[in-house]
Structure formats: structure tokens, C-alpha cells
Scaffold this motif. Structure first.
Motif, PDB file in Angstrom:
ATOM      1  N   ALA A 643       0.841  -1.199   0.000  1.00 38.96           N
ATOM      2  CA  ALA A 643       0.000   0.000   0.000  1.00 38.96           C
ATOM      3  C   ALA A 643       0.873   1.245   0.000  1.00 38.96           C
ATOM      4  N   VAL A 644       0.425   2.262  -0.708  1.00 39.55           N
ATOM      5  CA  VAL A 644       1.084   3.569  -0.680  1.00 39.55           C
ATOM      6  C   VAL A 644       0.074   4.564  -0.124  1.00 39.55           C
ATOM      7  N   VAL A 645       0.454   5.253   0.926  1.00 43.34           N
ATOM      8  CA  VAL A 645      -0.483   6.212   1.525  1.00 43.34           C
ATOM      9  C   VAL A 645       0.154   7.588   1.596  1.00 43.34           C
ATOM     10  N   GLU A 646      -0.703   8.583   1.626  1.00 46.19           N
ATOM     11  CA  GLU A 646      -0.234   9.931   1.938  1.00 46.19           C
ATOM     12  C   GLU A 646      -1.026  10.444   3.128  1.00 46.19           C
ATOM     13  N   LEU A 647      -0.305  11.018   4.070  1.00 43.84           N
ATOM     14  CA  LEU A 647      -0.960  11.598   5.245  1.00 43.84           C
ATOM     15  C   LEU A 647      -1.116  13.092   5.018  1.00 43.84           C
ATOM     16  N   HIS A 648      -2.303  13.592   5.304  1.00 45.47           N
ATOM     17  CA  HIS A 648      -2.549  15.019   5.077  1.00 45.47           C
ATOM     18  C   HIS A 648      -2.449  15.778   6.388  1.00 45.47           C
ATOM     19  N   GLU A 649      -1.547  16.738   6.390  1.00 45.86           N
ATOM     20  CA  GLU A 649      -1.211  17.415   7.643  1.00 45.86           C
ATOM     21  C   GLU A 649      -2.395  18.110   8.289  1.00 45.86           C
ATOM     22  N   GLY A 650      -3.123  18.860   7.513  1.00 42.91           N
ATOM     23  CA  GLY A 650      -4.195  19.660   8.092  1.00 42.91           C
ATOM     24  C   GLY A 650      -5.276  18.813   8.740  1.00 42.91           C
ATOM     25  N   THR A 651      -5.648  17.754   8.071  1.00 41.62           N
ATOM     26  CA  THR A 651      -6.818  16.980   8.506  1.00 41.62           C
ATOM     27  C   THR A 651      -6.466  15.676   9.219  1.00 41.62           C
ATOM     28  N   GLN A 653      -5.949  13.082   7.621  1.00 42.82           N
ATOM     29  CA  GLN A 653      -6.543  12.065   6.754  1.00 42.82           C
ATOM     30  C   GLN A 653      -5.464  11.165   6.150  1.00 42.82           C
ATOM     31  N   VAL A 654      -5.788   9.881   6.060  1.00 40.90           N
ATOM     32  CA  VAL A 654      -4.910   8.938   5.379  1.00 40.90           C
ATOM     33  C   VAL A 654      -5.512   8.675   4.000  1.00 40.90           C
ATOM     34  N   GLU A 655      -4.768   9.045   2.965  1.00 40.47           N
ATOM     35  CA  GLU A 655      -5.265   8.788   1.605  1.00 40.47           C
ATOM     36  C   GLU A 655      -4.451   7.643   1.017  1.00 40.47           C
ATOM     37  N   ILE A 656      -5.147   6.672   0.464  1.00 41.05           N
ATOM     38  CA  ILE A 656      -4.433   5.553  -0.150  1.00 41.05           C
ATOM     39  C   ILE A 656      -4.208   5.884  -1.619  1.00 41.05           C
ATOM     40  N   LEU A 657      -2.940   6.025  -1.996  1.00 36.61           N
ATOM     41  CA  LEU A 657      -2.616   6.451  -3.356  1.00 36.61           C
ATOM     42  C   LEU A 657      -2.524   5.277  -4.308  1.00 36.61           C
ATOM     43  N   ALA A 658      -2.078   4.145  -3.812  1.00 37.03           N
ATOM     44  CA  ALA A 658      -1.945   2.970  -4.677  1.00 37.03           C
ATOM     45  C   ALA A 658      -2.038   1.726  -3.824  1.00 37.03           C
ATOM     46  N   TYR A 659      -2.486   0.634  -4.449  1.00 37.90           N
ATOM     47  CA  TYR A 659      -2.601  -0.616  -3.708  1.00 37.90           C
ATOM     48  C   TYR A 659      -2.335  -1.764  -4.672  1.00 37.90           C
ATOM     49  N   VAL A 660      -1.372  -2.598  -4.311  1.00 38.90           N
ATOM     50  CA  VAL A 660      -1.035  -3.752  -5.151  1.00 38.90           C
ATOM     51  C   VAL A 660      -1.237  -5.028  -4.352  1.00 38.90           C
ATOM     52  N   CYS A 661      -1.860  -6.006  -4.969  1.00 34.08           N
ATOM     53  CA  CYS A 661      -2.073  -7.293  -4.322  1.00 34.08           C
ATOM     54  C   CYS A 661      -1.516  -8.376  -5.242  1.00 34.08           C
ATOM     55  N   VAL A 662      -0.578  -9.164  -4.723  1.00 38.56           N
ATOM     56  CA  VAL A 662      -0.081 -10.321  -5.476  1.00 38.56           C
ATOM     57  C   VAL A 662      -0.596 -11.549  -4.754  1.00 38.56           C
ATOM     58  N   GLU A 663      -1.525 -12.253  -5.391  1.00 39.45           N
ATOM     59  CA  GLU A 663      -2.164 -13.347  -4.664  1.00 39.45           C
ATOM     60  C   GLU A 663      -1.931 -14.680  -5.356  1.00 39.45           C
ATOM     61  N   ASP A 664      -1.994 -15.730  -4.548  1.00 38.40           N
ATOM     62  CA  ASP A 664      -1.846 -17.090  -5.051  1.00 38.40           C
ATOM     63  C   ASP A 664      -2.900 -17.960  -4.366  1.00 38.40           C
ATOM     64  N   CYS A 665      -3.950 -18.246  -5.103  1.00 37.65           N
ATOM     65  CA  CYS A 665      -4.991 -19.113  -4.542  1.00 37.65           C
ATOM     66  C   CYS A 665      -5.036 -20.428  -5.315  1.00 37.65           C
TER      67      CYS A 665
END
Ligand code: FES
Ligand code: FES
Lengths: 790, 179
Positions: A643-651, A653-665
Motif C-alpha cells: 500500500a502507498v499512503v499519503e498523510l494530510h497534515e491539516g486533517t 486524513q490517510v489517503e491511499i494512493l496505490a494498492y497492489v495485491c499479489v495473490e496465489d490461490c
């Protein structure tokens, strides 16, 4: 091998069989069921968290226009719902959950009486006229209170308010390992109490069928046969006198995989009144008075050598299970999962754990998607990160040194892990984020004073829990196997029944793919029936990502058996041994002379309509049944999330900028469905990491009674997810598939929390608790340490 | 007395225009539009997820605009054109409409409980703003809740439908201009 590989359907994202009816408004959900003369039930619920009921007066209720009847526990005289573990009293205390509270209430919202009226509005009016008086008892609303000496007891029989207390493994010499280790890191983590929150609330429509001498209960449950068992026992009916039918279901996620008190009470009212009774839970009750999950407290430490190799893991887990043990899993569901499986994907040589379930005056808990794994994965991944910092190592390198790579691997927790792609998934996940430029962007953002963080989680998920694995938990009711029947009609069309119960997982499509491949028929020829206890002898329903591993294997076995019967009939026609025949696209043909063949239609015609042609040793008809169970420790799907997140100073808030899932089922029966399970699971994991929590005030009043005060994330908060697949087929399921239902939810909290901590690196603050609130982030971002770095 | 409608003395006769058909309903004033649609008219495609205006499972079009049918009394909808999910497929052949097909193609539904709400939300929105960008679509999708999909495939489905409709219109205009 007789299987047909040409035109194979497994592995292809074919059009979902469920879609047309759901897209046109022609699904049939429980609230869509309307029966002649149907009445509507609602429940008088406790307004206090803990108290003795001194009086229940329903006189005024019965006078409300439209109200037909109102019943208390005493009026209905029902048996209790009691779930048990076969463990000694020091480890497990059984507690009874009455269908309606009798003399004592243990949480706000506990059902006390059922009001039955001509329409739902009148039932609501009736509730307002109910008079219940209580003698209050001190509410127990948190772990500290529950475990305090002299605490009020939620159940008199449960001393220290403890329902489960197990100490496991305790590898010899573990204390010495911690004393001598060059690096010991600690994590104390708490996770918020959540609601699994299927968008469709619970509900049931029950009706006595005088002709069949059966109580028919339409209910949205993941476990129809277990509801049947409990209903029959609470009501004093033979089990065959109860038929549970599950219509379309608007999600479940575990909340509907325990037996609900209200569905039994509605059935009791229908039986008593000999009229159909419908109960549809409203959102307020669904949020605060149904089943919750996930409130856990970990105190954990891990020892590492100087090279970052883990030497030992020592953990104490306390799970706040609320007021009652759920059926069939008991209050042990969360602590036993955490204690049994915490070492996860890492080679942990020494392990000690204490797992406890405590009881409090809060709504009880059910096994929510992932069950304890989102939490212990988060704790173990925090330990890894902390050790990496301590040892000044790359956080991924420390994982690589510890991941299990040689399979099968038998862990310190006595579980044997079947092959997976633990290391490969981590490598690929890192590569994906690198190639997408996130490391460069992070560096650039940091230079601008922005707070971007990258976090990972590595985990596996046991998906093939057979009866052996559940028996090891010492459940008195041991889930595990499943059954299937595959039937061909006189025209060659195929009906499949299963004991599993899809509620969004697309089994009507995926199970049909498995059968269509096994028999070599078109998908359209196959129809799945599920969720009807009269259609299949027994089943364990859908939970623990078991449906494709266990149910799918039973389905395939039954289909292969039916194919064998078709071959036997054809072989008899030709006067050759069955081994000389094979299945091919809706036909049986001769191996030696593939031009000689008989169509399924022809064979079905013989099997049913010209049975005089059958040899003596072949019974008329075309049905086959099969069972499947997992006799090993099970199979493990695995994944790495980034996960890539950015934290916003004023609020904050945690914003998720990108999300990668490598799965093996393992083998993906339907890749698009697997991706859907990943994305939906990740959304729920993010919900737990950042947003959702039900808290209780000192009186035991729940904070959340509407969507106003329980923040369910929307398309604003949930990011797009990039998914990569690896495939390590399972050696012992019939299809090579492992399960895929829960992984997304398991990996997301750890990945998000690690990303947030990465973004907070300059502040010196490390967070270990979820949900991560904007206040916490804001506070961290205004910490003095950060000022100094500027 | 009608055993299932729970009508009191204040029952009223209202006329509702739903999917182009006019219905006369005798109902209590406090009955919501979604209850009348579902339980009196038996149009059960519109769902109920909260009854307090947040989840959007009950979204229908009222005079073309997406509206929460749980927040309106049925009587308030008199005189308006109400459109529900049951209108989206071809009435004669039952063939799915383009938006419905896009949801299926993109796996924009799992349990399908939220789906009618999202379909009507998108249908109303795309009629208003056929040129909507994917980001605008995401904003609108954020009005409703889905617990199964994680939203990505819902956004993709609506975007694909919008894109295809634009392409079709462009082709149509070109054709006209060529002729
Ligand atoms: S039911 Fe209307 S918004 Fe939820
Ligand atoms: S598909 Fe299940 S809630 Fe959206």
C-alpha cells in the motif's frame, strides 16, 4: 484420466450465471418473499447493558392496532442455543444463549420479546408500547473491567469473565531465547470492534406447512443445516420437520454464519400462530444488536538474531467476545484462530501464546471475514518492521530472511503448510510498486515535506479446513466435510446440489464450471442448487474460504462419478469394459474407435426410460453423490499486499494512493471472481484499518446505531487495486484450487498500518492500533520530533 | 379489513406512475415509496439497506433524478415519473440494457443487493451528464454503499457504458453527417 480438457471452462472468466436476475431486479432476497396471510415480527430489546429483568408487560402491546400477538421467553418456552468446545473447565466455560432473554439481559439490544403484527409499521408501534423493568447490574464494557479483581460477572459461571483461556505450544527454552537474543521487539496492539455489515440485514420468513408437516424457514444464512439443527432443538421438533431454505443473499461475511436468535424466534412465532411470520432486521439492530467482531488486544514480543532471523514469538491475545458464545463456533473462534496460526508465513523456531476470550456486556461476536488473521498478521508484520528498524535493515529483506520457502513446512504450531509462493509474491509486489515509480515519488514528496509511506504485508490463509483441522480446535460440533449430488435428467441436463451457500461468491457459476468440465457439457446445461436442507442431506455452508476447496472438490467428485456411470451404461451397450470408454463433449466414446459414441441424451434415455436395457448391476437413473473432506492440515493461499499512503497534515486524513495485491490461490476457477474477492476483501480490510469501529460508553451504550455514526467507506476512500496472480496448485483438492474469500481482508490492515508508519518515519511516532483515526495521525504529524527534522 | 396492508382510518388513494404504468394504491400516509414499490406493487428490485438515506440501495429515478425511495412517502411521489431497475431490460425480450451488460462484463456486482441502486444512480447520472469523466463517475458512485466489490469494478462498468454510448452517438452523428 477421463477428464475432458478441450474447451475447458475452469480458468476462464465466463459470464456469471447469477447476473441476469440480479441486474433486472428479479433476484429473490428474503424480504422479497411474500406469503398469503403473512405477519411481521419485530423485537422488544433491552435498553440496558446489564440487568435483571423484573417485569415484562406486553398488555399494551397486544392492544396496539394491527398487533396480532406478542410473546416473551416464558410464552414460547424455547430451548437455549449453546455452543461447546470439548475442553476442560479451566480452558472453556460453556454459556447458554436463550432465544429470548428470560431473567437477565447482557447487552443493549438483546431480544426480550417478539411482537407480531399485520404489517411492519404496526409491529414497530407495538414495540413502543412494551414495558420492561430492570434491576440494573454494573455493566462490564471493556477488558480492564472484565478482568479486574472483583469485577461484576456477565455470566455467573464464568469467573474473571473469561470464557476461553488456552496456553499453547510454549517451546522449551523460550524464556532463555528471549533473554539472550540480541534484538527483542515488542508490540502492543488493539483493533476496533467492527460489524461485518452485509448490505442486506438479517431476516427470515417462517411458515408451518401442514401437508409436509414441516416448519419451512426462509432465512439468509451461510449455514442452512446448522440453523435447521438449532431450530429443531430449540423448538422440540424432529430435524426432518424443519426445512431451511436460503434465497438470494445480500452478503454475509461471517455475520450470517452463526445461528441468530431472531430467526429461531420468528420460526417459533410462525409455529405457534400457524401463520407465516416475516422478520427483517432494521439497520439500527443490525449495527448494534446483531453480531460484531474483531475487538482484540495483543501484547507480543519477538526475538531476533543480529542478522534479522526470528528466534522466538511470545504473545498474549485477549478477544472481547461480548455477551455470548456464538453457535456453532463458540467464543473460542477468535482466540483459537489467533493462537493456533499466528506464526503464519515465517519460520518461527520457538513460540508461546496465551489466547483468551472474555465476555462483556456488548453484542456478541461472530467470525467476521478473516477471523483474527487480519489482526495477528498486523501484529507480526509490525514486529517485523520494528525489528528491521532496530537492526537497521531493509523491512523487506528481514521478511525475506524469515519467510518459509521449503514446502511442505511443519511449523512450531504443529501445522504443516502446503506449497505456496511466499517469497515470489513479495518480490513481485515490491517490483510492481517500484516499476510504478512509487519509491521515486515517495522520495520526491519527502523532499517537499509531504508524508508518503509504503507498507507491505505478507501472509497466508488456511482455506481448506477439513474436519481434522476443526477437531484440533476441539469443537464439539466439528465442521469440515461437504457433500454434493450431481444428477442428469432424461434430456441430459445437469443439476448439482451442494452443501455450501454462496452469498456473492458466484458459486452458481464456478461450481457449474467444475461440473461442466468434468462431464464435458456446456455451462448452460448445468444448474446449481444450494441452500435448501431438503435438497441435500447435510452441508457445512460457506465460511472460512472453504467452498471451492471443499465444496468444489465434492462437486467434482460427484460429477466424475456420474461420468463413470454414463461410461458404464455405454460400455454395457457395446459389450466392452468401462475402461475402454471416455467422455467427450456430451458423449461417451470408445477409446479404441473414437468414431463410435453415444450421446448423453441417448444414455439418459436408457437410464430412465428404457431401463430394461440396463444390465443387472447398473441401477436405473443418473445420480451420483460424493463427499469430500480435507484430511491433512489443509491448504494455504498466500499473498503479499503493498500500500502507498499519503498523510494530510491539516486533517490527519490517510489517503491511499496505490494498492497492489499479489495473490496465489492455486488454480483460479474464475479469475475475475477471484479478483472481485480480493478487491472486496481489501475494501473491508481498509475499512477496519482506517474507519470502522463501534465503541461503548460507560453504561454499555453502543456508539453506532446508524450509518451516520458508523463510517462505511465509499468509492471516495477505497482505491483501485492492481492485482497480480501467481499459481501454486493445491495437490489435494480435486481442482487444484485453494480458497480466495478472505485474503483481501487479512492483508489490508497490516499493509495500510505499515504504510502509515513509513510515512510517519520522521516523527518518531509508531502506531500499532486500528482504526487509525485522523486525530492520531494529526497528533503524530504535529509531534515535536517532526519539527526538529525540518 | 385488509390483513396485510395495515391500513388505518387515514388510508388514502394515490396514483403512482412507475415505469410508464399508472397504478392506483390505497395506502397509509406514513408508508414510504420504497415500501409501496416493493410490497404493494411487488417491484422488489429496489432494495432497502438502511432506511435512513445513506446506503442508496433504494435509489430510483423520480422525474429522471436519482432519489432515495426510503426517504420519501409514497404520497409525495404522486404526479412524478418513477423509474425502477425493472425498467432497464428490454420489456419484450428481457434482453439486458447496455448499463446492465457493462456491470456484468466488469463484475460490478457480487451479491447484487446494492446493484439496483447503483444502476439507477448511474442511469440518472449518465442521462444528465453523458460526457462524464471517470473521476466524475467515481464521485457519483461514492453516493451509494457496496460491501462486496470495493467499487472499482462499478466505476469501470459505468465508465465503459458511458464511453460506449458516446462512441455510438458519435458514430450516429457521423453517419447522419455523411448522408
Ligand atoms: S435504504 Fe434508502 S438510502 Fe439506504
Ligand atoms: S454487490 Fe454486494 S453490496 Fe454491492
Amino acid at each position: 484420466m477421463t477428464s475432458v480438457t478441450e474447451n475447458q471452462l475452469v480458468g476462464r472468466s465466463v459470464a456469471r450465471r447469477e447476473d441476469p436476475r440480479l441486474l433486472t431486479g428479479h433476484g429473490r432476497f428474503v424480504d422479497d418473499i411474500e406469503l398469503p396471510g403473512m405477519l411481521h415480527a419485530q423485537f422488544v430489546r433491552s435498553t440496558v447493558a446489564h440487568g435483571l429483568i423484573t417485569a415484562v408487560d406486553l398488555t399494551a402491546v397486544r392492544r396496539v392496532p394491527g398487533v396480532v400477538a406478542a410473546f416473551t421467553a416464558a410464552d414460547l418456552g424455547l430451548g437455549d442455543i449453546t455452543a461447546r468446545l470439548d475442553r476442560p473447565p479451566a480452558e472453556f466455560v460453556p454459556t447458554a444463549m436463550p432465544v429470548l432473554a428470560r431473567d437477565r439481559v447482557r447487552y443493549v439490544g438483546e431480544p426480550i420479546a417478539v411482537v407480531v403484527a399485520r404489517d411492519p409499521y404496526a409491529a414497530e408501534d407495538g414495540l413502543e408500547a412494551a414495558r420492561v423493568t430492570y434491576e440494573s447490574l454494573p455493566p462490564v464494557t471493556c477488558e480492564e473491567q472484565a478482568l479486574a479483581p472483583g469485577a461484576a460477572l456477565v455470566h455467573e459461571e464464568a469467573v474473571r469473565n473469561t470464557l476461553v483461556d488456552v496456553s499453547l505450544f510454549a517451546t522449551e527454552g523460550i524464556d532463555g531465547i528471549f533473554e539472550n537474543a540480541p534484538c527483542v521487539v515488542r508490540v502492543e496492539a488493539r483493533t476496533g470492534r467492527q460489524n461485518a455489515l452485509p448490505l442486506e440485514t438479517r431476516g427470515a420468513v417462517a411458515q408451518w406447512d401442514a401437508r409436509e408437516e414441516q416448519l419451512v424457514v426462509h432465512t439468509c444464512t451461510q449455514i442452512p443445516h446448522q440453523v435447521r439443527t438449532v431450530a429443531s432443538r430449540c423448538l422440540g421438533l424432529d430435524e426432518r420437520a424443519v426445512r431451511v431454505i436460503v434465497p438470494d443473499m445480500g452478503g454475509g461475511f461471517g455475520l450470517k454464519c452463526v445461528v441468530g436468535r431472531e430467526e429461531i424466534a420468528a420460526a417459533a412465532a410462525a409455529l405457534r400462530l400457524r401463520r407465516p411470520v416475516k422478520w427483517i432486521e432494521d439497520r439500527k439492530d443490525a449495527l448494534s444488536a446483531s453480531f460484531l467482531a474483531r475487538e482484540q488486544h495483543y501484547t507480543a514480543r519477538a526475538a531476533f538474531d543480529a542478522d534479522g532471523r526470528i528466534l522466538g514469538l511470545d504473545a498474549d491475545v485477549v478477544c472481547d467476545m461480548g455477551a455470548y458464545s456464538c453457535y456453532p463456533f463458540t467464543a473460542g473462534i477468535e482466540p483459537l484462530m489467533a493462537a493456533g496460526e499466528m506464526p503464519g508465513v515465517y519460520k518461527v523456531p520457538a513460540y508461546r501464546v496465551r489466547g483468551r476470550a472474555i465476555t462483556t456486556n456488548k453484542a456478541p461476536t461472530a467470525p467476521y471475514r478473516g477471523v483474527s488473521r487480519p489482526q495477528y498478521v498486523m501484529v507480526v508484520e509490525r514486529l517485523m518492521e520494528r525489528a528491521a528498524r532496530e537492526l537497521d535493515m531493509d523491512p523487506l529483506e528481514i521478511r525475506r530472511r524469515n519467510l518459509i520457502t521449503d514446502f511442505p513446512y511443519t511449523g512450531v504450531n504443529h501445522i504443516t503448510y502446503d506449497p505456496g509462493s511466499y517469497l515470489e509474491s513479495l518480490d513481485l509486489c515490491e517490483q510492481a510498486l517500484k516499476e510504478a515509480g512509487w519509491y521515486d515519488r515517495q522520495a520526491a514528496a519527502r523532499a517537499e515535506g509531504r508524508h508518503i509511506g509504503i507498507g507491505y504485508s505478507c501472509f497466508s490463509e488456511r482455506t481448506g479446513y477439513g474436519s481434522a483441522a476443526f477437531a484440533a480446535r476441539k469443537m464439539q460440533v466439528v465442521p469440515g466435510f461437504d457433500l454434493s449430488e450431481v444428477r442428469m435428467d432424461t434430456g441430459g441436463a445437469v443439476t448439482v446440489t451442494t452443501g455450501t451457500m454462496s452469498h456473492g461468491q458466484s458459486h452458481e457459476t464456478t461450481m457449474a464450471q467444475i461440473v461442466a468440465d468434468a462431464l464435458g457439457v456446456d455451462l448452460a446445461k448445468v444448474k446449481l442448487h444450494q441452500g435448501d436442507t431438503d435438497r441435500i442431506t447435510y452441508g457445512w455452508g460457506t465460511f472460512a474460504s472453504r467452498s471451492i476447496t471443499v465444496g468444489g472438490s465434492a462437486v467434482r467428485r460427484a460429477a466424475v462419478k456420474l461420468g463413470d456411470k454414463l461410461r458404464a451404461i455405454a460400455a454395457a451397450e457395446w459389450g466392452v469394459p468401462p475402461e475402454e470408454t471416455e467422455l467427450a463433449r456430451g458423449r461417451v466414446r470408445r477409446r479404441d474407435e473414437p468414431g463410435i459414441e453415444l450421446t448423453y441424451e441417448h444414455l439418459a434415455d436408457i437410464a430412465y426410460l428404457k431401463s430394461h436395457l440396463l444390465p443387472e448391476d447398473i441401477e436405473p437413473g443418473l445420480t451420483a453423490t460424493a463427499a469430500f473432506d480435507v484430511t491433512t492440515d489443509g491448504t494455504f493461499s498466500n499473498a503479499t499486499h503493498g500500500a502507498v499512503v499519503e498523510l494530510h497534515e491539516g486533517t490527519g486524513q490517510v489517503e491511499i494512493l496505490a494498492y497492489v495485491c499479489v495473490e496465489d490461490c492455486g488454480v483460479a476457477i474464475h479469475p475475475q471472481v477471484v479478483e472481485g474477492q480480493c478487491r472486496g476483501g481489501i475494501a473491508q480490510g481498509i475499512a477496519g484499518a482506517l474507519f470502522e469501529q463501534i465503541t461503548y460508553d460507560a453504561q454499555g451504550e453502543p456508539s453506532a446505531t446508524s450509518f451516520m455514526d458508523y463510517k462505511v467507506p465509499t468509492a471516495h476512500e477505497i482505491p483501485d487495486v492492481t492485482i497480480h496472480h501467481l499459481e501454486t496448485p493445491c495437490a489435494f483438492t480435486e481442482t487444484g484450487a485453494k480458497g480466495a474469500g478472505e485474503g483481501g481482508t487479512i492483508g489490508a490492515p497490516a499493509a495500510v498500518l505499515n504504510a502509515v508508519n513509513d510515512a510517519l518515519r520522521a516523527t518518531g511516532v509508531e502506531l500499532d492500533t486500528t482504526p487509525i483515526t485522523p486525530e492520531t495521525v494529526h497528533r503524530a504529524l504535529t509531534s515535536p520530533a517532526l519539527e526538529q527534522t525540518r | 379489513m385488509n390483513d396485510t396492508s395495515g391500513l388505518g382510518d387515514d388510508a388514502q388513494l394515490i396514483t403512482l406512475d412507475v415505469n410508464g404504468t399508472s397504478y392506483e394504491v390505497i395506502t397509509a400516509p406514513r408508508r414510504t415509496l420504497v415500501d409501496v414499490l416493493r410490497h404493494d406493487l411487488r417491484l422488489t428490485g429496489t432494495h432497502v439497506g438502511c432506511e435512513h438515506g445513506i446506503c442508496g440501495a433504494c435509489t430510483v429515478l423520480v422525474d429522471g433524478l436519482p432519489s432515495r425511495a426510503c426517504l420519501m412517502f409514497a404520497a409525495q411521489a404522486e404526479g412524478a415519473r418513477i423509474t425502477t431497475v425493472e425498467s432497464l431490460a428490454d420489456a419484450d425480450t428481457g434482453e439486458l440494457g447496455d448499463l446492465q451488460r457493462a456491470f456484468s462484463d466488469h463484475h460490478g456486482l457480487q451479491c447484487g443487493f446494492c446493484t439496483p441502486g447503483f444502476l439507477m444512480l448511474a442511469q440518472g447520472f449518465l442521462t444528465e451528464r453523458p460526457e462524464a469523466s471517470k473521476e466524475e463517475i467515481r464521485e457519483v458512485v461514492a453516493a451509494n454503499l457496496c460491501r462486496c466489490t470495493g467499487y472499482q469494478t462499478i466505476v469501470e462498468a459505468i465508465d465503459a457504458c458511458a464511453t460506449a454510448r458516446r462512441a455510438q452517438r458519435a458514430a450516429g452523428t457521423e453517419e447522419t453527417s455523411c448522408n
